[in-house]
Design a protein around this motif. Structure first.
Motif, PDB file in Angstrom:
ATOM      1  N   ASP A  63       0.845  -1.195   0.000  1.00 50.40           N
ATOM      2  CA  ASP A  63       0.000   0.000   0.000  1.00 50.40           C
ATOM      3  C   ASP A  63       0.880   1.244   0.000  1.00 50.40           C
ATOM      4  OD1 ASP A  63      -2.272  -1.441   0.031  1.00 50.40           O
ATOM      5  OD2 ASP A  63      -2.959  -0.802   2.015  1.00 50.40           O
ATOM      6  N   ASP A  85       0.327   3.987   1.593  1.00 53.59           N
ATOM      7  CA  ASP A  85       0.217   4.835   2.782  1.00 53.59           C
ATOM      8  C   ASP A  85       1.128   4.404   3.923  1.00 53.59           C
ATOM      9  OD1 ASP A  85      -0.990   2.533   3.485  1.00 53.59           O
ATOM     10  OD2 ASP A  85      -2.989   3.360   3.742  1.00 53.59           O
ATOM     11  N   GLN A 133       1.072   1.810   5.612  1.00 55.14           N
ATOM     12  CA  GLN A 133       0.460   0.991   6.663  1.00 55.14           C
ATOM     13  C   GLN A 133       1.121  -0.383   6.673  1.00 55.14           C
ATOM     14  OE1 GLN A 133      -3.980   1.600   5.964  1.00 55.14           O
ATOM     15  NE2 GLN A 133      -3.782   1.686   8.178  1.00 55.14           N
ATOM     16  N   ARG A 143       0.173  -3.554  12.149  1.00 57.21           N
ATOM     17  CA  ARG A 143      -0.192  -2.618  11.089  1.00 57.21           C
ATOM     18  C   ARG A 143      -0.204  -1.196  11.636  1.00 57.21           C
ATOM     19  NH1 ARG A 143      -4.644  -1.637   6.643  1.00 57.21           N
ATOM     20  NH2 ARG A 143      -3.174  -1.674   4.935  1.00 57.21           N
ATOM     21  N   ARG A 203      -1.945   5.136   8.957  1.00 60.39           N
ATOM     22  CA  ARG A 203      -1.512   5.821   7.736  1.00 60.39           C
ATOM     23  C   ARG A 203      -0.474   6.886   8.042  1.00 60.39           C
ATOM     24  NH1 ARG A 203      -3.550   7.304   2.980  1.00 60.39           N
ATOM     25  NH2 ARG A 203      -4.749   5.626   2.066  1.00 60.39           N
TER      26      ARG A 203
HETATM   27 MG    MG Z   1      -4.380   2.171   4.150  1.00 56.33          MG
END
Ligand code: MG
Ligand code: UDP
Length: 321
Positions: free
Chosen positions: A94, A96, A98, A197, A200
């Protein structure tokens, strides 16, 4: 030198991209024994995302991009990426942050050990509401129960995929895609690694509940025909109930001399007929479900490896057999 393609679907990620690129460059320089390329799929961003990708590309020839004609959603952005990824392995990430890119090191180690799909399973999710976490947990439980394949819980799209997996995924051309399920569908040697995780790094999530519900429905309907069975099950239960009621009335009138009131008997008969209709719809559902599964035109299986045997001519094999 083995070639690793880092594939990043991006949609309006202008704030996050500079951070991401820095982190990726750092990882790539640590892992000097591999040749990295960064493939951005710009999924119809309306902000400066494409310009930023252009600027990366001008200064770094490892950067490539696929620019889609509009916003198709992450699922389609991923298949577009698979179609254009060239590497001995592809890592899906991803934009962002994350998914911590630092995990790539461990993914590559497992890949070298022979695993072909190294996926990251989150043990915690920062920066997400309890409702999103709870509903996602419940959803995966239900999906697990009713679908025909094993979809691991708490696993997103962050993973390393061997070239073989990418080739297999490229063959699944269905349009209502649920890629998390497809990773499992194609099989190959899987390995999970755990991670926390992060929230963002910048920007806002592109998911809203409407899109999440859409994805959830795609997940269930593309891997299970169980919902079509619901009406058959409901119908069958009502039929049993009606039969019990009829038996009850029958014995009541024989042994106690009481006949059921008009409304009761009418309700029973109406329920009975309704139930038969439900069962018929359910049966139709079973057939439509099969048609639906077939029209997906999915390949039936993928060969992981094979050893070619000696090929006999027809007449020879008969002699031997
Ligand atoms: Mg995300
Ligand atoms: N994304 C995309 N197209 C979309 C929505 C999202 O390519 O229509 C990308 C997005 O840029 C990000 C990744 O998919 O790199 C995951 O999106 P997001 O962070 O919004 O999802 P979440 O992490 O909240 O599930």
């Amino acid at each position: 030198m083995k070639q690793i393609c880092i594939l990043i679907p991006t949609y309006n990620e202008q704030e996050a991209l500079p951070y991401l690129y820095e982190r990726l460059k750092r990882i790539a320089s640590q892992l000097a024994t591999y040749r990295f390329s960064f493939l951005f799929v710009n999924d119809g961003s309306t902000d400066a995302t494409l310009d930023i990708i252009h600027s990366f590309q001008r200064q770094d020839q490892r950067v490539g991009f696929v620019n889609l004609s509009r916003n198709y959603g992450k699922e389609i952005a991923m298949i577009a990426g698979f179609d254009h990824a060239c590497g001995d392995a592809t890592i899906l990430l991803d934009a962002d942050l994350q998914d911590p890119p630092e995990l790539i090191v461990q993914m590559l180690e497992y890949w070298e050990d022979g695993y072909e799909d190294v996926y990251a399973k989150r043990i915690s999710r920062k920066g997400e509401t309890w409702f999103k976490k709870w509903s996602s947990k419940k959803y995966y439980e239900v999906l697990q129960k009713i679908s025909t394949i094993d979809i691991p819980k708490d696993t997103g799209d962050f993973r390393l995929l061997d070239k073989k997996c990418i080739e297999a995924l490229k063959e699944l051309r269905e349009s209502q895609r649920y890629t998390k399920g497809l990773f499992c569908f194609v099989g190959f040697k899987k390995k999970e690694i755990l991670f926390e995780r992060d929230a963002r790094v910048a920007g806002a999530t592109k998911w809203n509940y409407r899109k999440l519900v859409q994805l959830a429905i795609d997940g269930i309907t593309s891997f299970s025909v169980a919902p079509l069975r619901l009406s058959a099950i409901a119908g069958a239960s009502i039929i049993v109930l009606c039969l019990l009621m009829l038996l009850f009335f029958f014995f009541e009138s024989i042994f106690l001399g009481k006949s059921p009131s008009g409304t009761t008997s009418i309700i029973t008969v109406v329920l009975f007929i309704g139930a038969i209709q439900l069962v018929s719809i359910g049966l139709l559902g079973e057939y439509i479900g099969r048609i639906f599964m077939e029209t997906k035109n999915r390949p039936l299986y993928f060969v992981e490896s094979q050893v070619d045997g000696v090929v006999y001519r027809n007449d020879e094999s008969r002699k031997i057999g």
